[in-house]
Write a protein that holds these residues in place. Structure first.
Motif, PDB file in Angstrom:
ATOM      1  N   ARG A 117       5.368  18.343 -15.173  1.00 52.18           N
ATOM      2  CA  ARG A 117       5.190  18.475 -16.625  1.00 52.18           C
ATOM      3  C   ARG A 117       4.307  19.688 -16.936  1.00 52.18           C
ATOM      4  O   ARG A 117       4.594  20.480 -17.826  1.00 52.18           O
ATOM      5  N   GLU A 118       3.251  19.826 -16.154  1.00 48.03           N
ATOM      6  CA  GLU A 118       2.379  20.978 -16.382  1.00 48.03           C
ATOM      7  C   GLU A 118       3.137  22.283 -16.181  1.00 48.03           C
ATOM      8  O   GLU A 118       2.992  23.217 -16.972  1.00 48.03           O
ATOM      9  N   ARG A 119       3.953  22.300 -15.129  1.00 49.96           N
ATOM     10  CA  ARG A 119       4.722  23.521 -14.864  1.00 49.96           C
ATOM     11  C   ARG A 119       5.679  23.805 -16.010  1.00 49.96           C
ATOM     12  O   ARG A 119       5.838  24.942 -16.436  1.00 49.96           O
ATOM     13  N   ASN A 120       6.307  22.727 -16.525  1.00 49.89           N
ATOM     14  CA  ASN A 120       7.265  22.914 -17.609  1.00 49.89           C
ATOM     15  C   ASN A 120       6.555  23.415 -18.865  1.00 49.89           C
ATOM     16  O   ASN A 120       7.019  24.329 -19.545  1.00 49.89           O
ATOM     17  N   ASP A 121       5.389  22.805 -19.165  1.00 53.79           N
ATOM     18  CA  ASP A 121       4.615  23.246 -20.336  1.00 53.79           C
ATOM     19  C   ASP A 121       4.254  24.721 -20.192  1.00 53.79           C
ATOM     20  O   ASP A 121       4.322  25.490 -21.151  1.00 53.79           O
ATOM     21  N   PHE A 122       3.896  25.081 -18.976  1.00 47.51           N
ATOM     22  CA  PHE A 122       3.497  26.466 -18.761  1.00 47.51           C
ATOM     23  C   PHE A 122       4.700  27.403 -18.951  1.00 47.51           C
ATOM     24  O   PHE A 122       4.584  28.470 -19.548  1.00 47.51           O
ATOM     25  N   ARG A 123       5.873  26.926 -18.475  1.00 43.57           N
ATOM     26  CA  ARG A 123       7.082  27.756 -18.614  1.00 43.57           C
ATOM     27  C   ARG A 123       7.406  27.937 -20.101  1.00 43.57           C
ATOM     28  O   ARG A 123       7.682  29.033 -20.573  1.00 43.57           O
ATOM     29  N   LYS A 176       0.841  -1.206   0.000  1.00 42.52           N
ATOM     30  CA  LYS A 176       0.000   0.000   0.000  1.00 42.52           C
ATOM     31  C   LYS A 176       0.872   1.251   0.000  1.00 42.52           C
ATOM     32  O   LYS A 176       0.630   2.194  -0.761  1.00 42.52           O
ATOM     33  N   SER A 177       1.901   1.252   0.854  1.00 43.24           N
ATOM     34  CA  SER A 177       2.720   2.470   0.933  1.00 43.24           C
ATOM     35  C   SER A 177       3.477   2.693  -0.367  1.00 43.24           C
ATOM     36  O   SER A 177       3.636   3.823  -0.813  1.00 43.24           O
ATOM     37  N   GLU A 178       3.919   1.584  -1.039  1.00 33.88           N
ATOM     38  CA  GLU A 178       4.607   1.752  -2.324  1.00 33.88           C
ATOM     39  C   GLU A 178       3.660   2.316  -3.379  1.00 33.88           C
ATOM     40  O   GLU A 178       4.026   3.197  -4.158  1.00 33.88           O
ATOM     41  N   ILE A 179       2.432   1.789  -3.396  1.00 33.69           N
ATOM     42  CA  ILE A 179       1.462   2.264  -4.402  1.00 33.69           C
ATOM     43  C   ILE A 179       1.136   3.738  -4.148  1.00 33.69           C
ATOM     44  O   ILE A 179       1.090   4.546  -5.079  1.00 33.69           O
ATOM     45  N   ILE A 180       0.943   4.078  -2.878  1.00 36.16           N
ATOM     46  CA  ILE A 180       0.630   5.479  -2.558  1.00 36.16           C
ATOM     47  C   ILE A 180       1.799   6.367  -2.975  1.00 36.16           C
ATOM     48  O   ILE A 180       1.613   7.427  -3.587  1.00 36.16           O
ATOM     49  N   ALA A 181       3.042   5.888  -2.678  1.00 34.71           N
ATOM     50  CA  ALA A 181       4.223   6.683  -3.049  1.00 34.71           C
ATOM     51  C   ALA A 181       4.309   6.821  -4.570  1.00 34.71           C
ATOM     52  O   ALA A 181       4.607   7.899  -5.087  1.00 34.71           O
ATOM     53  N   ASP A 217       1.788   6.702  -6.708  1.00 34.78           N
ATOM     54  CA  ASP A 217       0.735   7.632  -7.136  1.00 34.78           C
ATOM     55  C   ASP A 217       1.155   9.072  -6.863  1.00 34.78           C
ATOM     56  O   ASP A 217       0.942   9.963  -7.684  1.00 34.78           O
ATOM     57  N   GLN A 218       1.767   9.262  -5.692  1.00 33.83           N
ATOM     58  CA  GLN A 218       2.180  10.634  -5.354  1.00 33.83           C
ATOM     59  C   GLN A 218       3.268  11.104  -6.308  1.00 33.83           C
ATOM     60  O   GLN A 218       3.255  12.239  -6.763  1.00 33.83           O
ATOM     61  N   SER A 219       4.230  10.191  -6.631  1.00 28.33           N
ATOM     62  CA  SER A 219       5.299  10.659  -7.530  1.00 28.33           C
ATOM     63  C   SER A 219       4.745  10.858  -8.937  1.00 28.33           C
ATOM     64  O   SER A 219       5.187  11.739  -9.658  1.00 28.33           O
ATOM     65  N   ALA A 220       3.734  10.021  -9.344  1.00 27.04           N
ATOM     66  CA  ALA A 220       3.108  10.248 -10.656  1.00 27.04           C
ATOM     67  C   ALA A 220       2.413  11.609 -10.662  1.00 27.04           C
ATOM     68  O   ALA A 220       2.509  12.373 -11.623  1.00 27.04           O
ATOM     69  N   ASN A 221       1.732  11.917  -9.553  1.00 31.15           N
ATOM     70  CA  ASN A 221       1.071  13.227  -9.464  1.00 31.15           C
ATOM     71  C   ASN A 221       2.100  14.344  -9.513  1.00 31.15           C
ATOM     72  O   ASN A 221       1.898  15.364 -10.173  1.00 31.15           O
ATOM     73  N   ALA A 222       3.233  14.106  -8.796  1.00 35.03           N
ATOM     74  CA  ALA A 222       4.276  15.135  -8.774  1.00 35.03           C
ATOM     75  C   ALA A 222       4.850  15.309 -10.178  1.00 35.03           C
ATOM     76  O   ALA A 222       5.111  16.433 -10.625  1.00 35.03           O
TER      77      ALA A 222
END
Ligand code: SF4
Ligand code: SF4
Length: 539
Positions: free
Chosen positions: A470-476, A453-458, A460-465
């Motif tokens: 990527r969004e920030r880079n696209d915006f830049r 569970k903790s690996e999956i959550i981690a 998911d969090q890193s995928a979100n990060a």
């Protein structure tokens, strides 16, 4: 000697008649581990002396940091709000006694992570001076006002998960709760705080249930109690008879772990399976712990916010007992009140023997989630033998109350095949430990599930990060592209101005003619397309 007499008396007690099984619905599996409950129920609920300091963790859940209303050096009264609930998840925190705020800093708290958390330290003045308390005429009050009061009460569900009570009440008709279930099963070994509460304060509990029914708009209430609590069943049944019991039903359940899990209890009592992606309120059912009912009554009847709870202190101590403990009290005070830990004590566990976790030291505070502390020794909790390979016996599946395939989850977790672990409903696992308990190969199955569970959550969090990056880079890139376009346009405008200067030409006939040079604006169509595409990506 009197302890031995009480012990014998306990075993001579008649067991209450359980509710006929035809009126109950049996969930899959479950186990019967040794209960170890008698030891801590031989004495009435005790009181602790005021400790020298109280340490109050500010965050009880995943919610935001709440809003601190005091500073170091402030004098506060008992029951004064120290911390305001900031969002839906965080509860308000009140001063458990009067005294001086002596620190606001990070301290160790009882949590499986072992990490420190921001806490308020209160040094009592010994006077126990209350704020001005005010009761609420709840029968004639507006329900939204009651809910807002509840939010300020600091009451959380005291059965373990400690979600603030106010978030468990559907608002503005978002759900129609018809049945209130009071969870008094207390099925986990060693824990007896609810049992003792029902024996000693049944009348107040029933009054609290009436208030909860009113706030929820529930038509009926069912109290589910395991049949190993004969005195509590008697006390609660008598209290129902003394009050208007028409809407409250007491159902006596066969002792089986984990009947106290809310979804298992709903199934046992009503035969309703709550889908894993839904809440019980979607089906018109809400579950509260029995201690929460009492806290609700104390708040509305007397204005007392949530500043204490009953805690079972048991295991390898001289005199196991339940105590009423102010939040923030160091564990050490509780251990001393129970006669001290025996020499063979190795460490302390918070919770029961099936789902509890080790706590870092005896200076950590008692918090809203502390139902029970077990002093652990090798006699009580022997070191498990080394794990052997899985023999595919499927005993784990037989006892899983959630109908999972624990052996498959184990293989997936062990091989880091998290995708399949997720597909096999890893996140439905309630970590009850039944599978580990029966595994003949001594595989610490729950540890594998927690790891997965903790690996999956981690992940998911890193995928979100990564998505965020990527969004920030696209915006830049979009911003750089936009700047380029603006520069090009400014440059073009300046060039146009320069070239628009008049030109005088001498014609063949000697006359003069004046012409204006026409400027051809460079196309920026490609740049604009790139800019628009980048903007789209960044949305
Ligand atoms: S109980 Fe243990 S040995 Fe048996 S199938 Fe489950 S994990 Fe394997
Ligand atoms: S710990 Fe999880 S997998 Fe094991 S029995 Fe409990 S719910 Fe099932």
């Amino acid at each position: 000697m009197s302890g031995i007499i009480q012990f014998v008396r306990h075993f001579m007690q008649e067991k209450p008649d359980p509710t006929p099984l035809s009126h109950l619905f049996k969930f899959n599996g479950g186990i019967h581990p040794p209960q170890h409950k008698v030891e801590s129920t031989l004495k009435p609920i005790g009181k602790l002396q005021l400790p020298e300091k109280l340490t109050l963790p500010l965050r009880h859940h995943i919610g935001n940091f709440p809003n601190i209303k005091v500073q170091v050096g402030d004098y506060v009264l008992k029951g004064q709000m120290l911390v305001e609930a900031e969002d839906m998840i965080s509860p308000a925190i009140h001063a458990p006694t009067s005294g001086i705020i002596s620190a606001i800093d990070e301290q160790l708290i009882p949590h499986p992570s072992g990490l420190p958390e921001l806490c308020i330290t209160l040094t009592p003045d010994g006077k126990e001076t209350w704020i001005k308390l005010q009761s609420t005429d709840w029968r004639n009050a507006d329900k939204n006002q009651l809910l807002s009061n509840l939010r300020n009460s600091g009451i959380v569900d005291l059965g373990g998960a400690t979600f603030p009570t106010h978030i468990k009440v559907p608002t503005n008709g978002s759900a129609n709760v018809h049945t209130l279930i009071i969870n008094a099963a207390e099925s986990e070994p060693y824990i007896t705080c609810d049992d003792m509460l029902m024996r000693e304060r049944a009348d107040e509990i029933i009054q609290g249930i009436y208030i909860m029914e009113y706030i929820l708009g529930a038509k009926k209430s069912i109290i589910g109690i395991e049949d190993n609590k004969a005195e509590a069943i008697k006390a609660i049944t008598n209290a129902c008879s003394a009050a208007d019991q028409s809407k409250i039903e007491v159902k006596v359940l066969p002792t089986l772990y984990p009947s106290g899990d809310a979804r298992r209890l709903i199934y046992l009592l009503l035969g309703k399976e709550i889908p894993h992606d839904k809440r019980s309120t979607d089906e018109g059912i809400q579950v509260f712990n029995v201690a929460t009912a009492l806290a609700t009554y104390r708040f509305f009847a007397f204005g007392e916010p949530s500043i204490c709870r009953i805690v079972t202190m048991t295991g390898n101590v001289e005199s196991p007992q339940n105590f009423e403990v102010l939040f923030g009290t160091p564990l050490e005070s509780l251990v001393q009140a129970a006669g001290g830990a025996k020499l063979s004590t190795q460490h302390f566990i918070m919770g029961g023997s099936m789902m509890g976790f080790n706590i870092p030291n005896t200076q950590v505070p008692i918090i809203k989630a502390t139902q029970c502390i077990i002093a652990s020794s090798p006699d009580l909790f022997a070191e498990p033998p080394a794990a052997m390979p899985c023999i595919r016996c499927a005993r784990c599946a037989d006892v899983c109350p959630v109908n999972l395939q624990p052996q498959e989850l184990y293989w997936f977790a062990k091989s880091n095949n998290f995708e399949n672990a997720r597909k096999y409903d890893l996140f439905d696992c309630i970590e009850c430990g039944c599978c580990t308990y029966v595994c003949p190969s001594n595989i610490p199955l729950v540890q594998y599930y927690r790891y997965a569970k903790s690996e999956i959550i981690a992940e998911d969090q890193s995928a979100n990060a990564a998505n965020l990056a990527r969004e920030r880079n696209d915006f830049r890139l979009a911003r750089i592209e936009r700047d380029k376009i603006e520069h090009a346009q400014q440059h073009a405008a300046r060039a146009r101005q320069a070239k628009e200067s008049k030109t005088v030409t001498i014609n063949d006939d000697g006359t003069q003619s004046t012409t204006s040079s026409t400027f051809k604006e460079p196309t920026t169509i490609d740049n604009k397309a790139a800019f628009n595409a980048a903007i789209e990506r960044s949305k």
